[in-house]
Enzyme design. Structure first.
Site, PDB file in Angstrom:
ATOM      1  N   THR A   1      40.867 -47.686  22.415  1.00 48.57           N
ATOM      2  CA  THR A   1      40.078 -46.503  22.745  1.00 48.57           C
ATOM      3  C   THR A   1      38.606 -46.862  22.826  1.00 48.57           C
ATOM      4  O   THR A   1      38.071 -47.516  21.931  1.00 48.57           O
ATOM      5  CB  THR A   1      40.248 -45.345  21.745  1.00 48.57           C
ATOM      6  OG1 THR A   1      39.243 -44.365  22.012  1.00 48.57           O
ATOM      7  CG2 THR A   1      40.120 -45.784  20.294  1.00 48.57           C
ATOM      8  N   VAL A   2      37.981 -46.448  23.908  1.00 49.58           N
ATOM      9  CA  VAL A   2      36.535 -46.666  24.031  1.00 49.58           C
ATOM     10  C   VAL A   2      35.787 -45.862  22.979  1.00 49.58           C
ATOM     11  O   VAL A   2      34.637 -46.161  22.665  1.00 49.58           O
ATOM     12  CB  VAL A   2      35.996 -46.283  25.435  1.00 49.58           C
ATOM     13  CG1 VAL A   2      36.598 -47.195  26.504  1.00 49.58           C
ATOM     14  CG2 VAL A   2      36.231 -44.821  25.763  1.00 49.58           C
ATOM     15  N   ASP A   3      36.441 -44.852  22.418  1.00 52.49           N
ATOM     16  CA  ASP A   3      35.770 -43.990  21.439  1.00 52.49           C
ATOM     17  C   ASP A   3      35.595 -44.649  20.075  1.00 52.49           C
ATOM     18  O   ASP A   3      34.854 -44.151  19.235  1.00 52.49           O
ATOM     19  CB  ASP A   3      36.541 -42.674  21.285  1.00 52.49           C
ATOM     20  CG  ASP A   3      36.486 -41.845  22.551  1.00 52.49           C
ATOM     21  OD1 ASP A   3      35.506 -41.982  23.305  1.00 52.49           O
ATOM     22  OD2 ASP A   3      37.426 -41.064  22.805  1.00 52.49           O
TER      23      ASP A   3
ATOM     24  N   GLY B   1      31.766 -40.188  24.804  1.00 52.46           N
ATOM     25  CA  GLY B   1      31.893 -40.008  23.358  1.00 52.46           C
ATOM     26  C   GLY B   1      31.680 -38.563  22.970  1.00 52.46           C
ATOM     27  O   GLY B   1      30.619 -38.193  22.490  1.00 52.46           O
TER      28      GLY B   1
ATOM     29  N   GLU C   1      27.605 -37.430  25.714  1.00 46.81           N
ATOM     30  CA  GLU C   1      28.127 -36.229  26.372  1.00 46.81           C
ATOM     31  C   GLU C   1      28.440 -35.145  25.338  1.00 46.81           C
ATOM     32  O   GLU C   1      28.497 -33.972  25.650  1.00 46.81           O
ATOM     33  CB  GLU C   1      29.378 -36.555  27.187  1.00 46.81           C
ATOM     34  CG  GLU C   1      30.518 -37.111  26.347  1.00 46.81           C
ATOM     35  CD  GLU C   1      31.786 -37.419  27.142  1.00 46.81           C
ATOM     36  OE1 GLU C   1      31.951 -36.896  28.258  1.00 46.81           O
ATOM     37  OE2 GLU C   1      32.617 -38.192  26.639  1.00 46.81           O
TER      38      GLU C   1
ATOM     39  N   TYR D   1      33.017 -42.973  34.518  1.00 41.11           N
ATOM     40  CA  TYR D   1      34.055 -44.016  34.509  1.00 41.11           C
ATOM     41  C   TYR D   1      33.493 -45.424  34.705  1.00 41.11           C
ATOM     42  O   TYR D   1      34.149 -46.409  34.336  1.00 41.11           O
ATOM     43  CB  TYR D   1      35.086 -43.753  35.620  1.00 41.11           C
ATOM     44  CG  TYR D   1      36.098 -42.682  35.309  1.00 41.11           C
ATOM     45  CD1 TYR D   1      36.172 -42.107  34.042  1.00 41.11           C
ATOM     46  CD2 TYR D   1      36.993 -42.248  36.270  1.00 41.11           C
ATOM     47  CE1 TYR D   1      37.103 -41.121  33.758  1.00 41.11           C
ATOM     48  CE2 TYR D   1      37.934 -41.264  35.993  1.00 41.11           C
ATOM     49  CZ  TYR D   1      37.985 -40.696  34.738  1.00 41.11           C
ATOM     50  OH  TYR D   1      38.919 -39.735  34.473  1.00 41.11           O
TER      51      TYR D   1
END
Lengths: 423, 423
Positions: A145-147, A194, A250, A300
């Protein structure tokens, strides 16, 4: 002595894709291929777990060695991913039963699920139900996960590359704005992903190595937005350095939980403002301080940017895929592969594991001591944590000026079940 | 024989900066340093031509060889740039006279102006007035613009690197969307620079090498936007490929010349919509076709992206700087250095020149035959033109995961004029 039966494996990608999730797929497939005595075929779910439910399996054994190796440098989800959360066992037991039926029909006893928190939960339930249904499945969760919000693992594959992209981008844009500020743009706002946690926004902070470097201000979702304090800081920054570069998550929000991005205008049809949070923040600066601004929304581009992936991230993504297969062969079940930071002075990591029962549905937030007291930047502790994760460049091959990414053949496995399943 | 007197040189950066304008600066300074017998010091204008008007000169001889060499891989304008257009000779002769006074005071007889169309015009006027004022200045224009709209030169330094960034980015984002399209985002819109000409948007088209590759649609400023035709194309694309990736120029416009970006909503205070054109196009698709969308606005990230610069572009940017000094030493005046494409089958280029009288105030537009008949993509002719310009990677050095760019000392030259000049 009778030869031990080989079972097939199922691999699926879940949720938002990353620059390195295919490196994990590569780790899974290459490692399984290296153990052909114990693992039969690796079937991938077409469009993630949906592919298992609808029995749309992809036969990865049809892919060449070269193409599988190319996954290591190809962003996105090579087999398709999906945003599809299985309901709870109580709410929709049929879905889980269907999964196990499909696995049974295709002699699958290894389940590798590559995703974030939701998929860890699904992985656990499949493991539990398989016991109840007396069809043993070893379910291993491969983190992605990029989070960066999974617990137990020191960091999540996918995050390091976004972090690097954001650090590189705000540094470059900062240099740009610094050269233009005398007569033109004085404030630059870059929006990053995020929604719940500020990990990605924090990564932008790495670019600020010296006094006056961009970014000057970071707006985290964790810190309630205070317009007055923010504008004062922007003003001070422009006066001191001639310009101000801002990274905004965001998920930046007011004290009452309203997202800044939602606080904008509506159009003639009553639609909510189209833009993200960057234009909202930029306009605020323009209205109150009058500075010329520019803003960017990377969207993206940030999570797909394999061209500037972190070598550490690529290595770890591959390693968690590889380890998942090795764990399965060791008989492990209902675990998530983790990346454990060594307690050494210089950064080192090794592979570990965490029980899925403890992983599922826990979000790891940014510690408060990773954000400066004033709420606008990262601390040294945060920098120490983040820096190793973006280290190293891992460039894909280029041809004709563009990166050469692989598109797999993705050949379907013949269906064996008569019953159709609609998702 | 008496030793020939050496004169100083003045170099300034003009307008929007690029990933490689400092490579041109590097070419100028290194070449001048290699001819110390003929050229004294290279003074740079602090914040461009404004630095000459206000006598804020930077002494580049104070910079180390290493730091000057680092300009070759540092984006932005190392001495500061400006958006400041000198008026015509008739309207503001005083400005030109001031320039010449400053040059005279600092023994400057070489004027290297690194910019786009406006700076070519200024360069010409300085040359003309210097003759009238009997203080000979050789004015050489060094081309720079991401817009690629200067005449005579085959292409403009700065453009190739933006082109590469856009091609890489839309390819990567396309892969991302393709993996998510089954259950999530089906339409992705990326906004790119180029208000007047579609060169940058066209570069996105290079990513589409095979049937079905992103981008599927390009919206050029040159082609009047037809909403119905556009939506039909998006619909067809989603049906055929499962998703649709769109590159839209910030200058995309309706038949009547209204920018799409201006056609959005206003907020409660009557402010024009904050967003760019990407969210407008994305919302249009959502409203009419109902697809989930994502959009990105790369803004400064695209022109500052030195980390993914085109090696061809870097080489050419350096070469035009170098050639400018060599031309000056040959006695040339009032010319722009050009990049001439060789008429060979495989791409080759050499340095040439064009008289500034013919360059000034001419914009080179995209030829119509570079855009497909339907107006939504690029032709083979366009591809043949663009492809060599993005070829080759020229990575900057990295440290701690981030590119190491140079910040010069930028030491001021003592002022010699008593009169101040306010711009």
């Amino acid at each position: 002595m009778a030869r031990k039966k080989k079972y097939n494996a199922f691999y699926a990608q879940s949720g938002g894709v990353t620059a390195v999730i295919n490196a994990s797929a590569c780790g899974v497939i290459e490692t399984a291929r290296a153990h052909k005595d114990k693992i039969g075929k690796v079937y991938a779910g077409r469009n993630g777990i949906i592919g298992a439910l609808t029995e749309e399996l992809i036969d990865t054994s049809k892919e060449s060695k070269k193409d599988i190796a190319a996954l290591k440098y190809t962003p996105s989800g090579a087999f398709g991913s999906c945003r599809y959360k299985l309901k709870s066992l109580e709410q929709n037991r049929a879905e889980y039963e269907r999964l196990i039926e499909v696995f049974k029909a295709h002699d699958i006893r290894y389940f590798f699920y590559n995703g974030g928190g939701d998929s860890a939960d699904t992985c656990l339930k499949v493991s539990q139900l398989s016991e109840q249904m007396d069809y043993p499945i070893q379910a291993i969760h491969i983190p992605k996960t990029v989070d960066n919000d999974l617990p137990f693992t020191d960091n999540c594959p996918g995050f390091g590359s976004v972090a690097k992209y954001i650090g590189v981008s705000i540094r470059e844009a900062g240099f740009d704005v610094a050269s233009m500020a005398k007569t033109s743009t004085k404030v630059f706002v870059m929006e990053v992903m995020g929604r719940h946690a500020g990990w990605i926004a924090a990564a932008g902070g790495l670019a600020a190595e010296n006094e006056g470097d961009a970014p000057h201000i970071i707006l985290f979702p964790e810190i309630a937005f205070n317009k007055e304090k923010f504008l004062k800081r922007v003003d001070r920054c422009v006066k001191k350095y001639g310009y101000c570069a801002i990274v905004v998550s965001e998920g930046a929000q007011y004290k009452d939980g309203t997202f800044l991005a939602d606080a904008g205008s509506t159009d003639a049809f009553g639609h909510k403002q189209l833009g993200g949070v960057a234009p909202v923040v930029a306009q605020m600066v323009k209205d109150e301080l009058g500075h010329k601004y520019h803003w960017a929304v990377a969207d993206y581009l940030q999570r797909a940017a394999r061209h500037i992936a972190s070598a550490t991230d690529v290595d770890q993504a591959y390693a968690v895929g590889k380890a998942a297969v090795e764990y399965a062969l060791k008989g492990k079940n209902a675990v998530m592969v983790t990346i454990d930071r060594k307690k050494t002075k210089s950064y080192g990591w090794k592979i570990g594991e965490a029980p899925l029962e403890q992983v599922a549905n826990v979000e790891k937030m940014m510690p408060r001591n990773f954000i400066t007291r004033d709420g606008f930047h990262i601390t040294e502790a945060c920098r120490d944590y983040l820096l190793p994760l973006i280290k190293g460049e891992s460039y894909p091959p280029f041809k004709n000026g563009l990166p050469q990414y692989v598109t797999l053949k993705n050949k379907a496995v013949d269906k064996k079940l008569k019953k159709k399943f609609t998702v």
